[in-house]
Structures are given as C-alpha cells and as structure tokens.
Design a protein around this motif. Structure first.
Motif: not given
Length: 65
Positions: A8-15, A17-23, A48-58
C-alpha cells in the motif's frame, strides 16, 4: 509490519495520493490510509508528507521506495 502495508505504501507513493492508490488497488481509501498510519507508527517515523495536493515521500521514506 506486514507485506500489505509495504504494498500500500508503494502504491501511495507511485500514485501521489491515498485516494488514487486505493482506486488502483480496487479498495476504498480508509483501509489504505489506516495501513500507512500503522506502518508509520510501527517504524516510529513519518514516511509521507501529506498536503492538499497529495502525498510525497519524506526523506526517511525515499530509501524505501
């Protein structure tokens, strides 16, 4: 820590965003977000650094991806 959390972590970083990774994983957002939060707690570091525009790996996560 289990394999799904890392997947899931890899999917979130690649996408980016968490919501896009979930999709992409054919899931809903809450379980993915919960797994990432649990992984961060187990490792004792924010991955992860969470922002209004998505997430970025720290910095701590960049060596994991």
């Amino acid at each position: 820590m289990d394999f799904r959390q890392l997947e899931y972590f890899r999917a979130v970083v690649e996408a980016g965003s968490v919501s896009q990774a979930a999709k992409n994983l054919n899931m809903t957002q809450p379980p993915v977000s919960h797994a990432i939060t649990k992984l961060e707690r187990e490792l004792g570091v924010r991955l992860l650094e969470r922002t209004a525009k998505g997430v970025h790996p720290r910095a701590a996560a960049k060596s994991c991806v």
